[in-house]
Design a protein around this motif. Structure first.
Motif, PDB file in Angstrom:
ATOM      1  N   MET A   1       0.820  -1.187   0.000  1.00  0.00           N
ATOM      2  CA  MET A   1       0.000   0.000   0.000  1.00  0.00           C
ATOM      3  C   MET A   1       0.867   1.256   0.000  1.00  0.00           C
ATOM      4  SD  MET A   1      -2.873   1.249  -0.169  1.00  0.00           S
ATOM      5  CE  MET A   1      -4.400   1.584   0.543  1.00  0.00           C
ATOM      6  N   GLU A   2       1.884   1.278   0.823  1.00  0.00           N
ATOM      7  CA  GLU A   2       2.750   2.455   0.878  1.00  0.00           C
ATOM      8  C   GLU A   2       3.419   2.703  -0.466  1.00  0.00           C
ATOM      9  OE1 GLU A   2       2.865   4.609   3.521  1.00  0.00           O
ATOM     10  OE2 GLU A   2       1.249   3.294   4.156  1.00  0.00           O
ATOM     11  N   SER A   3       3.805   1.642  -1.131  1.00  0.00           N
ATOM     12  CA  SER A   3       4.401   1.771  -2.453  1.00  0.00           C
ATOM     13  C   SER A   3       3.408   2.387  -3.436  1.00  0.00           C
ATOM     14  CB  SER A   3       4.858   0.403  -2.961  1.00  0.00           C
ATOM     15  OG  SER A   3       5.250   0.486  -4.306  1.00  0.00           O
ATOM     16  N   HIS A   4       2.154   1.978  -3.357  1.00  0.00           N
ATOM     17  CA  HIS A   4       1.134   2.513  -4.258  1.00  0.00           C
ATOM     18  C   HIS A   4       0.932   4.003  -4.014  1.00  0.00           C
ATOM     19  CE1 HIS A   4      -0.837  -1.694  -4.795  1.00  0.00           C
ATOM     20  NE2 HIS A   4       0.394  -1.628  -5.254  1.00  0.00           N
ATOM     21  N   TYR A   7       4.307   5.632  -5.521  1.00  0.00           N
ATOM     22  CA  TYR A   7       4.645   5.447  -6.933  1.00  0.00           C
ATOM     23  C   TYR A   7       3.461   5.175  -7.850  1.00  0.00           C
ATOM     24  CZ  TYR A   7       9.116   4.669  -4.610  1.00  0.00           C
ATOM     25  OH  TYR A   7      10.225   4.795  -3.822  1.00  0.00           O
ATOM     26  N   GLY A   8       2.285   4.964  -7.301  1.00  0.00           N
ATOM     27  CA  GLY A   8       1.151   4.552  -8.124  1.00  0.00           C
ATOM     28  C   GLY A   8       1.204   3.038  -8.336  1.00  0.00           C
ATOM     29  N   TYR A   9       0.305   2.530  -9.145  1.00  0.00           N
ATOM     30  CA  TYR A   9       0.246   1.089  -9.378  1.00  0.00           C
ATOM     31  C   TYR A   9       1.238   0.700 -10.463  1.00  0.00           C
ATOM     32  CZ  TYR A   9      -3.784   0.979  -6.371  1.00  0.00           C
ATOM     33  OH  TYR A   9      -4.602   1.072  -5.283  1.00  0.00           O
ATOM     34  N   LEU A  10       2.253  -0.042 -10.070  1.00  0.00           N
ATOM     35  CA  LEU A  10       3.304  -0.496 -10.974  1.00  0.00           C
ATOM     36  C   LEU A  10       3.403  -2.015 -10.905  1.00  0.00           C
ATOM     37  CD1 LEU A  10       6.105   2.058  -9.992  1.00  0.00           C
ATOM     38  CD2 LEU A  10       4.627   2.146 -11.997  1.00  0.00           C
ATOM     39  N   PRO A  11       3.945  -2.656 -11.952  1.00  0.00           N
ATOM     40  CA  PRO A  11       4.113  -4.114 -11.908  1.00  0.00           C
ATOM     41  C   PRO A  11       5.005  -4.557 -10.748  1.00  0.00           C
ATOM     42  CG  PRO A  11       4.418  -3.301 -14.141  1.00  0.00           C
ATOM     43  CD  PRO A  11       4.322  -2.097 -13.248  1.00  0.00           C
ATOM     44  N   ARG A  12       6.022  -3.757 -10.403  1.00  0.00           N
ATOM     45  CA  ARG A  12       6.900  -4.091  -9.289  1.00  0.00           C
ATOM     46  C   ARG A  12       7.293  -2.804  -8.577  1.00  0.00           C
ATOM     47  NH1 ARG A  12      12.092  -7.509 -10.289  1.00  0.00           N
ATOM     48  NH2 ARG A  12      10.845  -9.236  -9.595  1.00  0.00           N
ATOM     49  N   CYS A  13       7.296  -2.858  -7.283  1.00  0.00           N
ATOM     50  CA  CYS A  13       7.677  -1.689  -6.479  1.00  0.00           C
ATOM     51  C   CYS A  13       9.140  -1.327  -6.750  1.00  0.00           C
ATOM     52  CB  CYS A  13       7.493  -2.001  -5.001  1.00  0.00           C
ATOM     53  SG  CYS A  13       8.075  -0.675  -3.916  1.00  0.00           S
TER      54      CYS A  13
END
Length: 70
Positions: A1-4, A7-13
């Protein structure tokens, strides 16, 4: 969630990286010296795998390289 959030929704953090020394993936969010404790709590680090049926748990390897020829 923090990554989203960052960075938004990406294939890999972007904060997930392969550590040759330990032979596993590591998370820069969890290792952050200032906010790491909060991220570890939010990500559930240290509480076991949240995907117990995921077969990749038993086959830890670097996933961004081609599959070895057998």
């Amino acid at each position: 969630m923090e990554s989203h959030i960052r960075y938004g929704y990406l294939p890999r953090c972007p904060d997930l990286y392969w550590d040759e020394g330990t032979g596993c993936y590591r998370c820069r969010l969890a290792e952050d010296p200032e906010h790491g404790e909060r991220f570890r709590f939010l990500l559930g680090v240290g509480h076991g795998c949240c995907a117990p049926l995921n077969t990749w748990r038993e086959a830890i390897r670097r996933r961004d390289e081609p599959e070895p020829v057998r």
